[in-house]
Design a protein around this motif. Structure first.
Motif, PDB file in Angstrom:
ATOM      1  N   ASP A  47       0.815  -1.224  -0.121  1.00  0.00           N
ATOM      2  CA  ASP A  47       0.220   0.070   0.161  1.00  0.00           C
ATOM      3  C   ASP A  47       0.761   1.246  -0.126  1.00  0.00           C
ATOM      4  OD1 ASP A  47       0.995   0.027   2.556  1.00  0.00           O
ATOM      5  OD2 ASP A  47      -0.748  -0.769   3.570  1.00  0.00           O
ATOM      6  N   ASN A  48       0.161   2.484   0.394  1.00  0.00           N
ATOM      7  CA  ASN A  48       1.092   3.533   0.370  1.00  0.00           C
ATOM      8  C   ASN A  48       2.260   3.864   1.564  1.00  0.00           C
ATOM      9  OD1 ASN A  48      -0.553   4.406   2.128  1.00  0.00           O
ATOM     10  ND2 ASN A  48      -1.828   5.858   0.975  1.00  0.00           N
ATOM     11  N   THR A  49       2.137   2.930   2.449  1.00  0.00           N
ATOM     12  CA  THR A  49       3.021   3.117   3.627  1.00  0.00           C
ATOM     13  C   THR A  49       4.436   1.945   3.391  1.00  0.00           C
ATOM     14  OG1 THR A  49       1.929   1.266   4.919  1.00  0.00           O
ATOM     15  CG2 THR A  49       1.001   3.439   5.081  1.00  0.00           C
ATOM     16  N   SER A  50       4.221   1.289   2.454  1.00  0.00           N
ATOM     17  CA  SER A  50       5.274   0.214   2.456  1.00  0.00           C
ATOM     18  C   SER A  50       5.639  -0.126   0.951  1.00  0.00           C
ATOM     19  CB  SER A  50       4.870  -1.137   3.049  1.00  0.00           C
ATOM     20  OG  SER A  50       6.029  -2.018   2.854  1.00  0.00           O
ATOM     21  N   ALA A  51       6.780   0.036   0.446  1.00  0.00           N
ATOM     22  CA  ALA A  51       6.876  -0.125  -1.231  1.00  0.00           C
ATOM     23  C   ALA A  51       8.492  -0.200  -1.174  1.00  0.00           C
ATOM     24  CB  ALA A  51       6.616   0.826  -1.938  1.00  0.00           C
ATOM     25  N   LEU A  52       9.064  -0.897  -2.454  1.00  0.00           N
ATOM     26  CA  LEU A  52      10.210  -0.943  -2.800  1.00  0.00           C
ATOM     27  C   LEU A  52      10.419  -0.657  -4.263  1.00  0.00           C
ATOM     28  CD1 LEU A  52      12.785  -2.493  -1.278  1.00  0.00           C
ATOM     29  CD2 LEU A  52      12.485  -4.212  -2.761  1.00  0.00           C
ATOM     30  N   ALA A  53      11.460   0.287  -4.536  1.00  0.00           N
ATOM     31  CA  ALA A  53      11.724   0.792  -5.935  1.00  0.00           C
ATOM     32  C   ALA A  53      13.032   0.430  -6.343  1.00  0.00           C
ATOM     33  CB  ALA A  53      11.702   2.263  -5.861  1.00  0.00           C
ATOM     34  N   TRP A  69      10.501   2.308   0.757  1.00  0.00           N
ATOM     35  CA  TRP A  69       9.607   3.578   1.458  1.00  0.00           C
ATOM     36  C   TRP A  69       8.868   2.926   2.732  1.00  0.00           C
ATOM     37  CZ3 TRP A  69       8.014   8.364   0.728  1.00  0.00           C
ATOM     38  CH2 TRP A  69       6.867   8.618   0.858  1.00  0.00           C
ATOM     39  N   ASN A  70       8.850   3.827   3.779  1.00  0.00           N
ATOM     40  CA  ASN A  70       8.379   3.480   4.951  1.00  0.00           C
ATOM     41  C   ASN A  70       6.922   4.206   5.289  1.00  0.00           C
ATOM     42  OD1 ASN A  70       8.975   6.070   5.520  1.00  0.00           O
ATOM     43  ND2 ASN A  70      10.650   5.531   7.152  1.00  0.00           N
ATOM     44  N   GLY A  71       6.462   4.857   4.119  1.00  0.00           N
ATOM     45  CA  GLY A  71       5.245   5.715   4.512  1.00  0.00           C
ATOM     46  C   GLY A  71       5.519   7.000   4.582  1.00  0.00           C
ATOM     47  N   LYS A  93       7.641  -5.156   0.269  1.00  0.00           N
ATOM     48  CA  LYS A  93       8.882  -4.551   0.556  1.00  0.00           C
ATOM     49  C   LYS A  93       9.812  -5.464   1.136  1.00  0.00           C
ATOM     50  CE  LYS A  93       9.192  -1.456   3.970  1.00  0.00           C
ATOM     51  NZ  LYS A  93       9.407  -0.203   5.072  1.00  0.00           N
ATOM     52  N   THR A  94       9.434  -6.408   1.962  1.00  0.00           N
ATOM     53  CA  THR A  94      10.215  -7.421   2.635  1.00  0.00           C
ATOM     54  C   THR A  94      10.649  -8.695   1.745  1.00  0.00           C
ATOM     55  OG1 THR A  94       8.598  -8.371   4.074  1.00  0.00           O
ATOM     56  CG2 THR A  94       9.823  -6.382   4.856  1.00  0.00           C
ATOM     57  N   TRP A 113      14.647 -10.769  -3.386  1.00  0.00           N
ATOM     58  CA  TRP A 113      14.858  -9.832  -2.249  1.00  0.00           C
ATOM     59  C   TRP A 113      14.245 -10.111  -1.018  1.00  0.00           C
ATOM     60  CZ3 TRP A 113      17.713  -5.513  -1.193  1.00  0.00           C
ATOM     61  CH2 TRP A 113      17.075  -4.512  -0.165  1.00  0.00           C
ATOM     62  N   ASN A 114      15.123 -10.452  -0.190  1.00  0.00           N
ATOM     63  CA  ASN A 114      14.770 -11.152   1.425  1.00  0.00           C
ATOM     64  C   ASN A 114      14.593  -9.903   2.487  1.00  0.00           C
ATOM     65  OD1 ASN A 114      17.163 -10.289   2.288  1.00  0.00           O
ATOM     66  ND2 ASN A 114      18.190 -12.255   2.356  1.00  0.00           N
ATOM     67  N   GLY A 115      14.420  -8.756   2.086  1.00  0.00           N
ATOM     68  CA  GLY A 115      14.373  -7.652   3.134  1.00  0.00           C
ATOM     69  C   GLY A 115      15.527  -6.897   3.140  1.00  0.00           C
ATOM     70  N   THR A 116      16.699  -7.583   2.992  1.00  0.00           N
ATOM     71  CA  THR A 116      17.973  -6.797   3.214  1.00  0.00           C
ATOM     72  C   THR A 116      18.835  -6.954   1.937  1.00  0.00           C
ATOM     73  OG1 THR A 116      18.160  -7.812   5.438  1.00  0.00           O
ATOM     74  CG2 THR A 116      20.214  -7.410   4.472  1.00  0.00           C
TER      75      THR A 116
END
Length: 214
Positions: A47-53, A69-71, A93-94, A113-116
């Motif tokens: 959603d708009n609080t959690s994303a990866l680019a 992105w953390n919101g 994201k994770t 991607w594993n979050g790290t």
């Protein structure tokens, strides 16, 4: 539909954007920019609080940069292993998947991607850029794209490898997607002129649909 994020891209006439906007179900609000302006990047999120680019281009070398992105703001995290643009993604994201793209000339590479950090895993069967993607890290679809020529190929990721499935009815590049591996939409794109064609995926096939507004 009620909580989304848009980021990067091109601003006319030909300027790479870092602009980020948040959708609340009613309207768009401009929020904090990406750290690196670019177009042709991949993105995933809930959603708009959690994303990866990730990936992209800025009229020069292809990018490996990944941002989280953390919101509120974007934070630079570990890079892709292979620089590319016009890349597709699936997941959150994770736990994300990045696949295909343009890598002088095109790429079949898939990274998890594993979050790290990103890890290279098994390639797509058909290398391509400007493709669409839906799903999660362990179960995703890749469809359409340009090799060249324009492609209708659809592949499914099972968490370990890609398998060829039924093609799109309309081969195209720049296609957008929504949904998951059992119920998805593919819409828009070009072949070579732009199309409004929308197709619905149901487990193992594509069905052409006419979408009307009310």
């Amino acid at each position: 539909q009620t909580s989304a994020l848009t980021f990067g891209g091109l601003i006319p006439p030909l300027t790479s954007a870092a602009v980020t906007e948040s959708w609340n179900g009613t309207s768009w609000t401009e929020v904090n920019d990406l750290n690196t302006a670019r177009y042709g990047l991949g993105g995933v999120g809930v959603d708009n609080t959690s994303a990866l680019a990730f990936g992209g281009n800025n009229f020069g070398p292809l990018f490996t940069q990944t941002e989280s992105w953390n919101g509120t703001s974007w934070t630079e995290v570990n890079d892709l292993n292979t620089a590319r643009d016009m890349i597709a993604g699936a997941g959150i994201k994770t736990a994300a998947l990045a696949f295909g793209g343009r890598e002088i000339p095109i790429s079949a590479k898939t990274e998890e991607w594993n979050g790290t950090s990103w890890t290279e895993v098994n390639d797509l069967n058909t290398a391509r850029a400007f493709l669409g993607g839906v799903g999660i890290q362990s179960s995703a679809l890749a469809f359409g794209g340009e090799a060249p020529p324009f492609l209708g190929n659809t592949e499914q990721w099972n968490g370990a490898s890609w398998s060829e499935l039924a093609d799109l009815s309309t081969a195209r590049y720049g296609v957008a997607g929504a949904g998951n591996t059992t119920a998805a939409l593919a819409f828009g794109g070009g072949n070579p002129s732009v199309t409004a064609a929308t197709e619905e995926w149901s487990s193992s096939s594509n069905t052409v649909k006419t979408i009307t507004t009310s």
